[in-house]
Motif scaffolding. Sequence first.
Motif, PDB file in Angstrom:
ATOM      1  N   ALA A 130     -14.415   2.022  -0.372  1.00 51.43           N
ATOM      2  CA  ALA A 130     -14.667   2.128   1.694  1.00 51.43           C
ATOM      3  C   ALA A 130     -14.956   0.713   1.966  1.00 51.43           C
ATOM      4  CB  ALA A 130     -16.134   2.453   1.148  1.00 51.43           C
ATOM      5  N   PHE A 131     -15.415  -0.178   1.599  1.00 51.35           N
ATOM      6  CA  PHE A 131     -15.838  -1.696   2.041  1.00 51.35           C
ATOM      7  C   PHE A 131     -13.950  -2.407   2.573  1.00 51.35           C
ATOM      8  CE2 PHE A 131     -14.529  -6.803   1.775  1.00 51.35           C
ATOM      9  CZ  PHE A 131     -16.208  -7.368   2.638  1.00 51.35           C
ATOM     10  N   ILE A 132     -12.939  -1.591   2.113  1.00 46.16           N
ATOM     11  CA  ILE A 132     -12.168  -2.149   2.455  1.00 46.16           C
ATOM     12  C   ILE A 132     -11.043  -1.572   3.874  1.00 46.16           C
ATOM     13  CG2 ILE A 132      -9.422  -1.913   2.167  1.00 46.16           C
ATOM     14  CD1 ILE A 132      -9.889  -2.608  -0.805  1.00 46.16           C
ATOM     15  N   GLU A 133     -11.980  -0.065   4.161  1.00 48.69           N
ATOM     16  CA  GLU A 133     -11.124   1.014   4.841  1.00 48.69           C
ATOM     17  C   GLU A 133     -12.542   0.418   5.812  1.00 48.69           C
ATOM     18  OE1 GLU A 133     -13.576   3.142   7.425  1.00 48.69           O
ATOM     19  OE2 GLU A 133     -14.638   2.909   5.401  1.00 48.69           O
ATOM     20  N   GLY A 134     -13.847   0.325   5.681  1.00 55.19           N
ATOM     21  CA  GLY A 134     -15.031  -0.699   7.242  1.00 55.19           C
ATOM     22  C   GLY A 134     -14.067  -2.009   7.679  1.00 55.19           C
ATOM     23  N   PHE A 135     -13.001  -2.544   6.617  1.00 58.52           N
ATOM     24  CA  PHE A 135     -12.720  -3.921   6.949  1.00 58.52           C
ATOM     25  C   PHE A 135     -11.663  -3.775   7.842  1.00 58.52           C
ATOM     26  CE2 PHE A 135      -9.681  -7.434   6.121  1.00 58.52           C
ATOM     27  CZ  PHE A 135     -10.484  -8.807   6.310  1.00 58.52           C
ATOM     28  N   THR A 136     -11.319  -2.765   7.275  1.00 58.00           N
ATOM     29  CA  THR A 136      -9.663  -2.825   8.372  1.00 58.00           C
ATOM     30  C   THR A 136      -9.772  -1.722   9.364  1.00 58.00           C
ATOM     31  OG1 THR A 136      -8.253  -2.205   6.084  1.00 58.00           O
ATOM     32  CG2 THR A 136      -6.943  -1.566   8.175  1.00 58.00           C
ATOM     33  N   VAL A 137     -10.986  -0.768   9.614  1.00 58.11           N
ATOM     34  CA  VAL A 137     -11.401  -0.819  11.164  1.00 58.11           C
ATOM     35  C   VAL A 137     -11.173  -1.497  11.712  1.00 58.11           C
ATOM     36  CG1 VAL A 137     -13.070   0.890  12.147  1.00 58.11           C
ATOM     37  CG2 VAL A 137     -11.584   1.262   9.723  1.00 58.11           C
ATOM     38  N   MET A 138     -12.329  -2.185  11.586  1.00 56.25           N
ATOM     39  CA  MET A 138     -12.492  -3.686  12.591  1.00 56.25           C
ATOM     40  C   MET A 138     -12.040  -4.615  12.723  1.00 56.25           C
ATOM     41  SD  MET A 138     -15.891  -4.158  13.891  1.00 56.25           S
ATOM     42  CE  MET A 138     -15.560  -4.682  15.671  1.00 56.25           C
ATOM     43  N   ALA A 139     -10.962  -4.985  11.935  1.00 57.23           N
ATOM     44  CA  ALA A 139      -9.622  -6.033  12.032  1.00 57.23           C
ATOM     45  C   ALA A 139      -8.515  -4.628  13.427  1.00 57.23           C
ATOM     46  CB  ALA A 139      -8.851  -5.628  11.007  1.00 57.23           C
ATOM     47  N   GLY A 158     -11.486  11.352  12.714  1.00 57.25           N
ATOM     48  CA  GLY A 158     -11.215  11.194  10.929  1.00 57.25           C
ATOM     49  C   GLY A 158     -12.334  11.412   9.906  1.00 57.25           C
ATOM     50  N   TYR A 159     -13.414  11.540  10.003  1.00 56.78           N
ATOM     51  CA  TYR A 159     -14.848  12.140   9.809  1.00 56.78           C
ATOM     52  C   TYR A 159     -14.679  13.545   9.468  1.00 56.78           C
ATOM     53  CZ  TYR A 159     -16.507   7.411  10.932  1.00 56.78           C
ATOM     54  OH  TYR A 159     -16.498   6.026  10.876  1.00 56.78           O
ATOM     55  N   PHE A 160     -14.567  13.828  10.238  1.00 48.38           N
ATOM     56  CA  PHE A 160     -14.531  15.475  10.666  1.00 48.38           C
ATOM     57  C   PHE A 160     -13.491  15.915   9.630  1.00 48.38           C
ATOM     58  CE2 PHE A 160     -13.061  19.295  12.479  1.00 48.38           C
ATOM     59  CZ  PHE A 160     -14.036  19.933  12.392  1.00 48.38           C
ATOM     60  N   ALA A 161     -12.027  15.245   9.982  1.00 45.95           N
ATOM     61  CA  ALA A 161     -11.093  15.920   9.251  1.00 45.95           C
ATOM     62  C   ALA A 161     -11.106  16.067   7.755  1.00 45.95           C
ATOM     63  CB  ALA A 161      -9.732  15.164   9.548  1.00 45.95           C
ATOM     64  N   GLY A 162     -11.629  14.301   7.481  1.00 44.78           N
ATOM     65  CA  GLY A 162     -12.006  14.187   6.115  1.00 44.78           C
ATOM     66  C   GLY A 162     -13.449  15.127   5.905  1.00 44.78           C
ATOM     67  N   ALA A 163     -14.331  15.386   6.388  1.00 49.43           N
ATOM     68  CA  ALA A 163     -15.333  15.853   6.195  1.00 49.43           C
ATOM     69  C   ALA A 163     -14.841  17.335   5.338  1.00 49.43           C
ATOM     70  CB  ALA A 163     -16.341  16.154   6.871  1.00 49.43           C
ATOM     71  N   ARG A 164     -13.659  18.101   6.130  1.00 54.42           N
ATOM     72  CA  ARG A 164     -13.264  19.461   6.071  1.00 54.42           C
ATOM     73  C   ARG A 164     -12.068  19.430   4.920  1.00 54.42           C
ATOM     74  NH1 ARG A 164     -13.371  23.514  10.218  1.00 54.42           N
ATOM     75  NH2 ARG A 164     -12.324  24.410   8.840  1.00 54.42           N
ATOM     76  N   PRO A 196      -3.584   7.292  15.137  1.00 45.57           N
ATOM     77  CA  PRO A 196      -2.729   7.106  13.399  1.00 45.57           C
ATOM     78  C   PRO A 196      -3.369   6.812  12.605  1.00 45.57           C
ATOM     79  CG  PRO A 196      -1.308   5.816  14.136  1.00 45.57           C
ATOM     80  CD  PRO A 196      -2.111   6.370  15.898  1.00 45.57           C
ATOM     81  N   SER A 197      -3.844   5.532  12.557  1.00 50.57           N
ATOM     82  CA  SER A 197      -4.197   4.283  12.131  1.00 50.57           C
ATOM     83  C   SER A 197      -5.794   4.721  12.080  1.00 50.57           C
ATOM     84  CB  SER A 197      -4.318   3.239  12.485  1.00 50.57           C
ATOM     85  OG  SER A 197      -4.815   1.933  13.538  1.00 50.57           O
ATOM     86  N   MET A 198      -6.934   4.804  13.040  1.00 47.12           N
ATOM     87  CA  MET A 198      -8.539   4.841  12.852  1.00 47.12           C
ATOM     88  C   MET A 198      -8.847   6.712  12.393  1.00 47.12           C
ATOM     89  SD  MET A 198      -9.591   2.542  14.165  1.00 47.12           S
ATOM     90  CE  MET A 198      -9.464   2.016  13.255  1.00 47.12           C
ATOM     91  N   ILE A 199      -7.667   7.507  12.856  1.00 45.36           N
ATOM     92  CA  ILE A 199      -7.557   8.683  11.931  1.00 45.36           C
ATOM     93  C   ILE A 199      -7.915   8.826  10.592  1.00 45.36           C
ATOM     94  CG2 ILE A 199      -7.162  11.385  11.490  1.00 45.36           C
ATOM     95  CD1 ILE A 199      -6.375  11.264  14.808  1.00 45.36           C
ATOM     96  N   LEU A 200      -6.492   8.031  10.337  1.00 49.45           N
ATOM     97  CA  LEU A 200      -6.472   8.576   8.681  1.00 49.45           C
ATOM     98  C   LEU A 200      -7.650   7.281   7.866  1.00 49.45           C
ATOM     99  CD1 LEU A 200      -2.963   7.580   8.800  1.00 49.45           C
ATOM    100  CD2 LEU A 200      -3.840   9.504   7.926  1.00 49.45           C
ATOM    101  N   LEU A 201      -7.613   6.660   8.372  1.00 44.14           N
ATOM    102  CA  LEU A 201      -8.322   5.272   7.992  1.00 44.14           C
ATOM    103  C   LEU A 201     -10.488   5.970   7.850  1.00 44.14           C
ATOM    104  CD1 LEU A 201      -7.518   1.453   9.201  1.00 44.14           C
ATOM    105  CD2 LEU A 201      -7.492   2.563   6.688  1.00 44.14           C
ATOM    106  N   GLY A 202     -10.887   6.486   9.354  1.00 47.79           N
ATOM    107  CA  GLY A 202     -11.815   7.279   9.265  1.00 47.79           C
ATOM    108  C   GLY A 202     -12.086   8.456   8.209  1.00 47.79           C
ATOM    109  N   ALA A 203     -10.412   9.421   7.495  1.00 47.50           N
ATOM    110  CA  ALA A 203     -11.327  10.350   6.746  1.00 47.50           C
ATOM    111  C   ALA A 203     -11.081  10.465   5.151  1.00 47.50           C
ATOM    112  CB  ALA A 203      -9.301  10.952   6.866  1.00 47.50           C
ATOM    113  N   ILE A 204     -11.500   8.919   5.235  1.00 49.44           N
ATOM    114  CA  ILE A 204     -11.065   7.914   3.701  1.00 49.44           C
ATOM    115  C   ILE A 204     -12.914   7.906   3.504  1.00 49.44           C
ATOM    116  CG2 ILE A 204     -10.955   5.978   1.881  1.00 49.44           C
ATOM    117  CD1 ILE A 204      -8.532   5.271   3.761  1.00 49.44           C
ATOM    118  N   SER A 205     -13.445   7.909   4.435  1.00 49.74           N
ATOM    119  CA  SER A 205     -15.049   8.595   3.543  1.00 49.74           C
ATOM    120  C   SER A 205     -15.803   8.968   3.329  1.00 49.74           C
ATOM    121  CB  SER A 205     -15.654   6.899   4.828  1.00 49.74           C
ATOM    122  OG  SER A 205     -15.464   5.733   5.050  1.00 49.74           O
TER     123      SER A 205
END
Length: 507
Positions: free
Chosen positions: A13-22, A56-62, A117-126
């Motif tokens: 989760a930390f790495i995901e947030g780090f990467t999104v902001m980068a 990504g959040y929506f896709a991850g939840a589903r 692609p990167s934002m959807i994939l990373l957003g689905a992780i949380s």
Amino acid sequence: MFRLGSFILISIAFIEGFTVMAVELVAGKMMTSLFGSSTIVWVIVLSVILMCLSIGYFAGARLSEKLFVKNLALILLMLGAISVLWISYYKIDQFYYASSTALLFSCLVEVLKIVLPSMILLGAISPLIIKELHKEDMKAGKVAGSIYLVSTLGGVVSTFLFGFYFIPEFGLLTPMIWLSVGLIAFSFTLLLMQKSAFTALAIVPIVIYFDRNENIDTINNSIVKERLSGVLGEIIVIEENIDSTKVLKVYTNKTNQTQISTVEGKEPQYDQYVNKIGQVIASKEKAKDILLLGLGGGAIVKVIENDLRSITAIEFDQRMINISQRYFGVSEHVKLINDDARHHLNILDETFDVIVFDVFKGEVNPSHIITIESMMKIRNNLNADGILIVNGNGFIEGEFGSANRSIIETLRGSGFRVTFASNGIKENGGNLIIVAQSTYDSPEDYLGVLNSHGFQECNVLTSQDAIITDDNLLMEYLNQEANLTWRRGYLNTTIEYFEDNRIPLLK
């Protein structure tokens, strides 16, 4: 078999947030270096990133409810790492600037191509991590709050590291390669420990790496002397040698900030508006104490400096101060101050014979400096017969000219006597010079001075235009259409110049 415990899931989760902001910072700087640094460009970048994250959040939840794939969060992290690597090798020459295409729509499309692609994939992780931790009899609210806290902390750390160290020191693309390699190594190791077939995904970045194009910074007669990226944008210094002429150019976010041509044995040649400002200052008797708001490459300093003058220049970007001294020979006798122009005006207690306002952020005039409160402070910093010279884009008529007319009306509202003229060529390639006198009874006729040097009086009515105030910062919005036209003109020439000389648009 090794099990993904709570600590590892929280680390992801930390790495995901780090990467999104980068990615957000790098994508934003990529866009501003090409489409300008206006608020509108940043609105497009941030809106697209938030939209992709929400998908990504929506896709991850589903996926957490409908699909069971072991280690799915790790698989998505690996795919996200590959998409981050792709950003680093994105073929920037695919950007398009056709005159029939809206510039902001082009910006929207290009942001999507970079971050989708990167934002959807990373957003689905949380959501997947939350689901995994919730299985361990932890309360849903506590789990969700903890994961988003850790993810946000990762983003904060990334903001500081990329904003103040990685991007300024190494540019935009190299840090993204490092980040991607680190993410791939992390997810590959954990997937390997899980004996997952998805470890084979590591082959993809190897293919991308060997398919990349090498950057070239020297070709034909052009040499890139310096290239700097940072939170304040990109600066490129290019030296061009044509026969016996050496031309030094400074580009900020792909707009030509300063250009000086030198032939051995002859006086340097500067941009037309620089010479005009120098001529206006020369026409004022006893102009000894001069303040420049905005240094750029230091061309105005070079034109007006002499032994009888005391020159102070305020420049927000320390890199420009260094470049003006290193490449353009700005004298050590010039007082150079690294500060925001408005902030320095607020604390300034000196007075000057001439103040030159040449503050641009790319093609955009910073709104907070051009307000009636700011102009009244400038008036207090002028001697009784002092003058303020404002350099602006060439637009004065119609909708495109509303910003310059508002500047004129704001100056008048501040108590200045205002004279203004254009350099007589087409608006989107010229400049408007405004001379504001601190008293109405000043005898100098600066319109005559401007006319004698090739400028033409502009007969336009400004009384219907807005006065800009601190609580109504209109400049960027008034200048929107003019700035887009100006930016498109630069892109049509600058991008072609970079491509012809095989200078990479991003680095």
